[in-house]
Design a protein around this motif. Structure first.
Motif: not given
Length: 809
Positions: A580-600
């Motif tokens: 899994e690769l994840g990214y979390n940030t705060f932008i001008k009062g907003s919360i953004i959390n995004a991730s991509v993953f691979y599972r076998r």
């Protein structure tokens, strides 16, 4: 090759530890301190939890530390090197505040005391902190959903709560997936005997008002049991740890079900006593069902069965717990908790059949019950060295699952009726012993080690003793995890877990069979702190899911005698590799959390239908098989935004591919895309009024043999705070414009007997209107104690009814 990779992994950890500890020679000790702050609202002077604190160097404006405040508005930033800093305070709907802070080697600690921040609106008198409380909290290895802050949950059960948790998808019958993968559900960090039988039924037993938070853990370390391919869901219930007497009362009356819960804590000095009671009572409602089954055998003959009818099931659930917690001194603590669950589900059903154009009818009755006791004892010892901890725990889980059904089939062949009855009592006893030790070498490097033993005994007793079944599973495990800073912003946490599984099971017809195996489960997380409090994370782990009681129990559920259900004791465990690769940030009062993953995942366990003929009667058998290997690619995006201080918008969109290749036949299902989309809007009008809307859309769901149509669920609530914010009263609704939720599933299967097509339509009564009330007394401070966690079992999350009697309210 695997041994070489394992040795390389361990060697890499050793070399990094060697460098961290400075074993090659003396190194100059560096001075570091801490910065403390308490954040309050400028008008109400109430603490603001989940406010974002960022610490930046003045000379280059680079972020070096940060975090979020707790429920008291407090935060302590550790490991702060002497320098000149800008401390930035931000929260959605509030003006960002910047404070200059300077620490020196002589005075490395800095206490800012109380700092107030103001709303971005001109009129500050109407600001309500409760209207802006964060529903979602992001941490390095998990996402936390604050259920108690979501007003639309009142009057529902845990299944309704799960529908709103980011990354989860829940179908109308209670099946749960985490990013398209199997999931392990814990309650307060430990398993429940009820969960061992059916997750869907167990969740319906828990009133939504008893739930504080839900933790979604997608990247567990080797310290955790090797759990499901998707991850772990940990439900935290409400508990108080305040001096004196405190508690809460919740009640909800609805058109579909009624809920009630009571929590009480009494604490004096070092002794604390906690108790809770809860109930969930669902009215008996008609669920309509339609089945069409067409079978073509290899000899060219066909068998066509169409059936329609209804079931009228009621559901009654009760749960209670009592806990004791005692601090011998500042370093030694002993706690114990006992929890009891009782649940019953069932009722009458009527079905009309058309079998090869010949009419028949059936009157049935089905009853399923779950009774479980979970008792655990935990001892914890800390020391003067900050972060050092030793613990030892023991747990007993004992469950009973009696099931009975009766049928009276009337047809031309049986004009006076054919009566069939069957009873089964499944027993699940589980004994767990665990010890853990945490040792911080310094503020940047920590070692965790531990061992665990799980002894499981599953028995299934029938009216006919020739079908009796006993299944013993013993698991021994040991782990080691180390975490350290690679640089000031780059952190690493990795480890390995070894588990040895010993299985033997005995059926009266086949005798004793054994299956022993050893598995190694590595895990690693690398996280990078970026500018502005953003975080980038890369993780890998390997997991296992062993089939649980319902998957294994060979009891033949013939509540619908033409659609038989049965477990399979020959199942192999699922093994999954996750990246899994994840990214979390705060932008001008907003919360953004995004991730991509691979599972076998290998040896994927799914339902399987096949045609059978018994005593000249053609039937369909539904069981469980290891269908093959599934490579899954997926992503998840969560975002939260406050257009105004009292208005919160939130959305979560998750998608993943589905593709399975059977290892025996080499047949592939093709590749399909599944998604789940959640949207929420909450607005605080002031004077204690809050209004919320939500909507959940779930796409088609694929399996190896079939597909279930998409569906959507929506709801709204309005709540008014009363009794000086100690209580509230509200109205809520679920699917107000749709009485029944239509669930359509189509399966196609081919085997050595022939081909089978089955279409199933269920009309599930979901519409609900609820009046709810809650009241808290005393000073509540919620805390969670460390408990045993058994997260290795793949649990059944499906209805265990079958035919017309298989629909639950």
């Amino acid at each position: 090759m695997k041994r070489i990779l394992l040795l390389t992994f361990i060697l890499g950890i050793y070399l990094n530890v060697h460098a961290q500890f400075g074993m090659g020679g003396a190194s100059k000790a560096s001075v570091s301190g801490r910065i403390s702050i308490t954040v309050l609202d400028s008008v109400s002077k109430k603490p603001i939890d989940y406010a974002t604190i960022s610490l930046l160097k003045v000379k280059d404006n680079k972020s070096v530390n940060g975090g979020v405040t707790d429920e008291k508005g407090k935060l302590i930033l550790q490991n702060v090197a002497p320098d000149a800093y800008k401390l930035m305070i931000g929260f959605m709907g509030y003006k960002t505040k910047t404070i200059l802070v300077t620490t020196t080697p002589a005075k490395p600690d800095f206490n800012l005391g109380t700092v107030v921040i103001s709303s971005t609106e001109n009129n500050l008198t109407d600001v309500q902190i409760t209207g802006t409380k964060a529903i979602i909290e992001n941490k390095i290895d998990r996402m936390v959903y604050n259920a108690e802050a979501d007003g639309t949950n009142a009057g529902g059960d845990a299944t309704d709560v799960m529908r709103k948790v980011p990354m989860l998808s829940v179908d109308p019958t209670g099946n749960i997936q985490l990013r398209g993968g199997a999931v392990r559900v814990l309650i307060n960090g430990k398993p429940s005997g009820t969960m061992a039988s059916s997750v869907a039924d167990a969740l319906k037993m828990i009133p939504a008002e008893q739930i504080k938070t839900v933790e979604v853990i997608t990247s567990p370390s080797a310290k955790y049991d090797a759990e499901g391919s998707g991850g772990i869901i940990n439900i935290i219930t409400k508990k108080s740890n305040a001096q004196g007497v405190s508690g809460s009362v919740n009640a909800a009356a609805g058109t579909r079900q009624n809920n009630g819960s009571f929590n009480l804590t009494a604490k004096t000095g070092r002794l604390s006593v906690n108790t809770s009671l809860g109930t969930n009572l669902a009215y008996a409602q008609k669920s309509q069902t339609e089945f069409i089954t067409n079978t073509t055998y290899l000899n060219g003959t066909t068998n066509n069965i169409s059936q329609s009818g209804f079931s009228k099931w009621s559901r009654n659930g009760y749960n209670g717990s009592v806990g004791l917690d005692y601090d011998f001194n500042a370093y030694n603590n002993l706690s114990t908790t006992a929890k009891f669950n009782s649940f019953s589900n069932g009722g009458p059903s009527e079905t009309s059949y058309l079998i090869n154009n010949v009419g028949a009818s059936n009157i049935g009755d089905m009853d399923m019950a779950f009774r479980n006791l979970d008792w655990n004892v935990d001892y914890r010892k800390t020391s003067k060295k900050e972060g050092e901890e030793f613990s030892i725990s023991a747990q007993l889980s004992s469950g009973r699952t009696p099931t009975s059904f009766s049928n009276l089939l009337t047809s031309a062949a049986f004009p006076s009726g054919l009566q069939t009855n069957s009873n089964n009592t499944a027993k699940n006893n589980e004994y767990t012993f665990q010890t853990d030790y945490i040792y911080p070498f310094n503020k940047k490097t920590t070692l965790e080690v531990g061992a665990k033993a799980i002894l499981r005994d599953i028995q299934s007793e029938f009216d006919n003793t020739a079908q009796d079944f006993e299944y013993n599973q013993n698991v021994g495990a040991a782990y080691g995890v180390i975490s350290f800073d690679l640089t000031k912003k780059l952190k690493f946490k990795g480890g390995i877990r070894a588990e040895y599984t010993q299985i033997d099971f005995n059926t009266q017809t086949s005798g004793v069979q054994k299956n022993d195996y050893l598995n190694l489960f590595p895990s690693a997380i690398i996280s990078q702190n970026l500018k502005g409090g953003a975080t980038l994370k890369l993780s890998y782990n390997r997991r296992v899911q062993r089939p649980s009681q319902t998957y294994l129990n060979p009891f033949r559920n013939e509540s619908d005698q033409f659609n038989v259900m049965q477990g399979n004791p020959q199942l192999s465990p699922e093994l999954s590799d996750n990246l899994e690769l994840g990214y979390n940030t705060f932008i001008k009062g907003s919360i953004i959390n995004a991730s991509v993953f691979y599972r076998r995942t290998s040896d994927v366990i799914e339902n399987s239908i096949s045609p059978i003929t018994e005593n000249g009667v053609n039937k369909t058998l539904t069981s469980y098989i290891n269908v093959g290997t599934a490579p899954v690619y997926g992503f998840n995006v969560f975002a939260s935004y406050n257009p105004k201080p009292k208005w919160t918008l939130m959305t979560n969109f998750s998608g993943n591919t589905y593709s399975v290749t059977n290892n025996t036949t080499n047949v592939n299902t093709g590749t399909f895309f599944n998604f789940n989309w959640f949207v929420r809007s909450a607005y605080g009008f002031g004077k204690g009024y809050n209004f919320e809307l939500f909507n959940v859309i779930t796409s088609k769901r694929r399996t190896y043999q079939g597909v279930t149509d998409p569906f959507y669920i929506y709801g709204a609530s309005i709540k008014k705070e009363i009794f000086k914010k100690k209580g509230s009263i509200g109205l809520g609704t679920l699917n107000p414009f749709t009485k029944n939720l239509h669930i359509k599933t189509i399966n196609n299967a081919v085997n050595q007997t022939g081909t089978i097509y089955q279409s199933q339509n269920i009309y599930y009564p979901l519409r609900n209107y609820t009046l709810n009330f809650s009241y808290t007394f005393g000073k509540l401070k919620f805390t969670e104690k460390k408990k045993i966690k058994n997260d290795d079992i793949k649990q059944d999350q499906q209805q265990q009814g079958g035919g017309m009697g298989g629909v639950q309210q």
